[in-house]
Design a protein around this motif. Sequence first.
Motif, mmCIF file in Angstrom:
data_model
loop_
_atom_site.group_PDB
_atom_site.id
_atom_site.type_symbol
_atom_site.label_atom_id
_atom_site.label_comp_id
_atom_site.label_asym_id
_atom_site.label_seq_id
_atom_site.Cartn_x
_atom_site.Cartn_y
_atom_site.Cartn_z
ATOM 1 N N LYS A 1 4.968 1.120 -5.271
ATOM 2 C CA LYS A 1 3.676 0.726 -4.626
ATOM 3 C C LYS A 1 3.128 0.849 -3.337
ATOM 4 O O LYS A 1 4.095 2.052 -2.020
ATOM 5 C CB LYS A 1 4.643 -0.992 -3.933
ATOM 6 N N TYR A 2 2.206 1.368 -3.178
ATOM 7 C CA TYR A 2 1.622 2.045 -2.192
ATOM 8 C C TYR A 2 0.826 0.785 -0.865
ATOM 9 O O TYR A 2 0.448 0.131 -1.219
ATOM 10 C CB TYR A 2 0.299 2.388 -2.429
ATOM 11 N N TRP A 3 0.718 1.017 0.399
ATOM 12 C CA TRP A 3 0.254 0.622 1.600
ATOM 13 C C TRP A 3 -1.051 0.576 1.593
ATOM 14 O O TRP A 3 -1.837 2.028 1.026
ATOM 15 C CB TRP A 3 0.804 1.077 2.759
ATOM 16 N N PRO A 4 -1.751 -0.411 1.570
ATOM 17 C CA PRO A 4 -3.031 -1.001 1.689
ATOM 18 C C PRO A 4 -3.720 0.616 2.506
ATOM 19 O O PRO A 4 -3.182 0.400 4.173
ATOM 20 C CB PRO A 4 -3.276 -2.482 2.681
ATOM 21 N N ASN A 5 -4.904 0.173 2.205
ATOM 22 C CA ASN A 5 -5.612 1.265 2.699
ATOM 23 C C ASN A 5 -6.814 1.126 3.916
ATOM 24 O O ASN A 5 -7.124 2.209 5.460
ATOM 25 C CB ASN A 5 -6.319 2.316 1.986
ATOM 26 N N PRO B 1 3.659 5.495 0.567
ATOM 27 C CA PRO B 1 4.165 4.472 -0.193
ATOM 28 C C PRO B 1 4.561 3.442 0.663
ATOM 29 O O PRO B 1 4.637 3.475 1.972
ATOM 30 C CB PRO B 1 5.266 5.135 -0.752
ATOM 31 N N PHE B 2 4.902 2.250 0.060
ATOM 32 C CA PHE B 2 5.381 1.055 1.247
ATOM 33 C C PHE B 2 6.526 1.551 1.260
ATOM 34 O O PHE B 2 6.262 1.077 2.513
ATOM 35 C CB PHE B 2 4.749 0.158 -0.119
ATOM 36 N N ASN B 3 7.100 1.888 0.773
ATOM 37 C CA ASN B 3 8.781 2.153 1.500
ATOM 38 C C ASN B 3 8.707 3.228 2.446
ATOM 39 O O ASN B 3 9.630 3.371 3.407
ATOM 40 C CB ASN B 3 9.705 3.108 0.544
ATOM 41 N N HIS B 4 7.819 3.698 2.699
ATOM 42 C CA HIS B 4 7.515 4.832 3.848
ATOM 43 C C HIS B 4 7.343 4.098 5.173
ATOM 44 O O HIS B 4 7.664 4.449 6.763
ATOM 45 C CB HIS B 4 6.425 5.940 3.603
ATOM 46 N N VAL B 5 6.632 3.186 5.194
ATOM 47 C CA VAL B 5 6.419 2.209 5.747
ATOM 48 C C VAL B 5 7.205 1.796 6.484
ATOM 49 O O VAL B 5 7.361 0.758 7.740
ATOM 50 C CB VAL B 5 4.691 1.201 5.566
ATOM 51 N N ARG B 6 7.908 1.087 5.178
ATOM 52 C CA ARG B 6 9.437 0.276 6.117
ATOM 53 C C ARG B 6 10.406 1.203 6.349
ATOM 54 O O ARG B 6 11.141 0.537 7.429
ATOM 55 C CB ARG B 6 9.758 -0.210 4.585
ATOM 56 N N ILE B 7 10.552 2.930 6.547
ATOM 57 C CA ILE B 7 11.293 3.152 7.080
ATOM 58 C C ILE B 7 11.454 3.382 8.490
ATOM 59 O O ILE B 7 12.048 3.462 9.205
ATOM 60 C CB ILE B 7 11.589 4.428 5.532
ATOM 61 N N LEU B 8 9.970 3.501 8.464
ATOM 62 C CA LEU B 8 9.191 3.480 10.115
ATOM 63 C C LEU B 8 9.394 1.781 10.445
ATOM 64 O O LEU B 8 9.948 2.447 11.558
ATOM 65 C CB LEU B 8 7.541 4.189 10.229
ATOM 66 N N LEU B 9 9.614 2.085 9.838
ATOM 67 C CA LEU B 9 9.975 -0.390 10.627
ATOM 68 C C LEU B 9 11.324 -0.478 10.907
ATOM 69 O O LEU B 9 11.869 -0.453 12.122
ATOM 70 C CB LEU B 9 9.463 -1.162 9.892
ATOM 71 N N GLU B 10 12.338 0.106 10.425
ATOM 72 C CA GLU B 10 13.719 0.302 10.308
ATOM 73 C C GLU B 10 13.840 1.124 11.834
ATOM 74 O O GLU B 10 15.303 1.101 12.489
ATOM 75 C CB GLU B 10 14.156 0.090 8.904
ATOM 76 N N ASN B 11 13.382 2.208 11.647
ATOM 77 C CA ASN B 11 13.455 3.421 12.640
ATOM 78 C C ASN B 11 13.606 2.752 13.655
ATOM 79 O O ASN B 11 13.768 2.805 14.415
ATOM 80 C CB ASN B 11 12.583 4.666 11.992
ATOM 81 N N ALA B 12 12.321 2.009 13.970
ATOM 82 C CA ALA B 12 11.655 1.720 14.877
ATOM 83 C C ALA B 12 13.009 0.325 15.674
ATOM 84 O O ALA B 12 13.099 0.240 17.095
ATOM 85 C CB ALA B 12 10.302 1.100 14.710
ATOM 86 N N HIS C 1 -5.428 -8.391 1.687
ATOM 87 C CA HIS C 1 -4.726 -7.306 0.735
ATOM 88 C C HIS C 1 -2.939 -7.038 2.552
ATOM 89 O O HIS C 1 -1.432 -6.749 1.947
ATOM 90 C CB HIS C 1 -4.584 -6.838 0.072
ATOM 91 N N LEU C 2 -3.994 -6.430 3.332
ATOM 92 C CA LEU C 2 -2.327 -5.363 4.653
ATOM 93 C C LEU C 2 -2.065 -6.710 5.124
ATOM 94 O O LEU C 2 -0.959 -6.506 5.641
ATOM 95 C CB LEU C 2 -3.578 -4.587 4.995
ATOM 96 N N ASN C 3 -3.052 -7.874 5.628
ATOM 97 C CA ASN C 3 -1.781 -9.084 5.796
ATOM 98 C C ASN C 3 -0.884 -9.624 5.117
ATOM 99 O O ASN C 3 0.958 -9.380 5.820
ATOM 100 C CB ASN C 3 -2.878 -9.832 6.356
ATOM 101 N N LEU C 4 -0.973 -9.606 3.498
ATOM 102 C CA LEU C 4 0.498 -10.361 3.169
ATOM 103 C C LEU C 4 1.299 -9.169 2.981
ATOM 104 O O LEU C 4 2.423 -9.328 2.929
ATOM 105 C CB LEU C 4 -0.177 -9.959 2.048
ATOM 106 N N SER C 5 1.111 -7.652 3.134
ATOM 107 C CA SER C 5 1.849 -6.843 2.772
ATOM 108 C C SER C 5 2.384 -6.545 3.984
ATOM 109 O O SER C 5 3.840 -6.270 4.271
ATOM 110 C CB SER C 5 1.427 -5.318 3.023
ATOM 111 N N VAL C 6 1.591 -6.947 5.653
ATOM 112 C CA VAL C 6 2.448 -6.953 6.661
ATOM 113 C C VAL C 6 3.718 -7.866 6.752
ATOM 114 O O VAL C 6 4.759 -7.582 7.130
ATOM 115 C CB VAL C 6 1.993 -6.774 8.182
ATOM 116 N N ALA C 7 3.275 -8.875 5.979
ATOM 117 C CA ALA C 7 4.448 -9.958 6.210
ATOM 118 C C ALA C 7 5.375 -10.064 5.160
ATOM 119 O O ALA C 7 6.245 -10.340 5.660
ATOM 120 C CB ALA C 7 3.285 -11.541 5.775
ATOM 121 N N ASN C 8 5.015 -9.522 4.019
ATOM 122 C CA ASN C 8 6.420 -8.972 3.126
ATOM 123 C C ASN C 8 7.376 -8.710 3.966
ATOM 124 O O ASN C 8 8.466 -8.018 3.105
ATOM 125 C CB ASN C 8 5.563 -8.544 1.495
#
Length: 320
Positions: A3-7, A155-166, A12-19
């Motif tokens: 699953k890729y992060w919106p460009n 990847p969606f998970n790339h942004v996820r791990i950046l958030l968890e790391n922060a 779609h980006l707003n929904l991905s951020v909320a998710n």
Amino acid sequence: MTKYWPNRQSIHLNLSVANLFVQTYQRFSDKLSNKTRINLPIDILNIYIKKQLFIDILIELEILVIDLIELNLDIDNIKNLNNKILHDIVTKTMKNFINKLQHKKDAHLIYFYSSYNQLFFAEHKILIQDLLIYLVFGSNAIDAITFPFYKLKTPFNHVRILLENAIIQISNLIIFNLLENFPSIQATSQFLIRNNLCSDHNTSIRSISKFRNNLISYNWANQYIYYPQQIYCSKYKIWLLSSKGIFYKYIYINRSSEYLKLSKIQLSLILYLELQDFIIPKINSLIIILGKFIVYISIKIIGKGFQLCFRSIIQRIPQN
């Protein structure tokens, strides 16, 4: 299927951020214990307090993203204000955390000039800037040379791990500075116990003293050994949440702009690594060659010795 992060900015980006924020909140229900051998400041907290701190930081990050969107800031604004943004969110989160404590009169806000804080804010671009760009503008706004993959296929998970790391890194900063507020280990122990902050194995003065000493020694090693080495190798240690607990992994990231900001002591380590990379393979080759030569000579000498012994024995045998 990846699953890729919106460009770009879109519904779609707003929904991905909320998710993403919902998924991250749900992951706080998993085990939050540290599964590595590295001491983290948050290790001194019990699971309940740790979870509440993570939630507070997640909420502040969510508010921050909404504010940035409403202010209609561009990418250059975020890059220029990034250090201040991180400073403000850390200060606000720590203030909220302290205000929730029952016995808070001895706790103060962050002293930003300690070595731990300086190292933390030295990595502010990696820690928060790229994360905010992903959350506000989408992957198309990321510098193409930052990460070793095509930015439009982030990847969606790339942004996820950046958030968890922060979240984990900000939590560590808050607790480290909270522990540094007190003039003695006894005062620290009393504060932690009165506010029910400690995990079960960190209630004695001895355990707290040992814990604090381990943090200080690792911070020193991190500043002068691990941090320069990671810059030199274009790596970044990122902390993650999992169903088993907290662990870390290394991701590759372009850190060439940070190289020139290192101190002379840190640069000396880089020089040592370069010399090590140049000299050690040659020393190893030399040792191998010398070893083979010594073995060869030893075999020859031993062989000649046996031959002389046999000849001497044969000569002493009486002839019939």
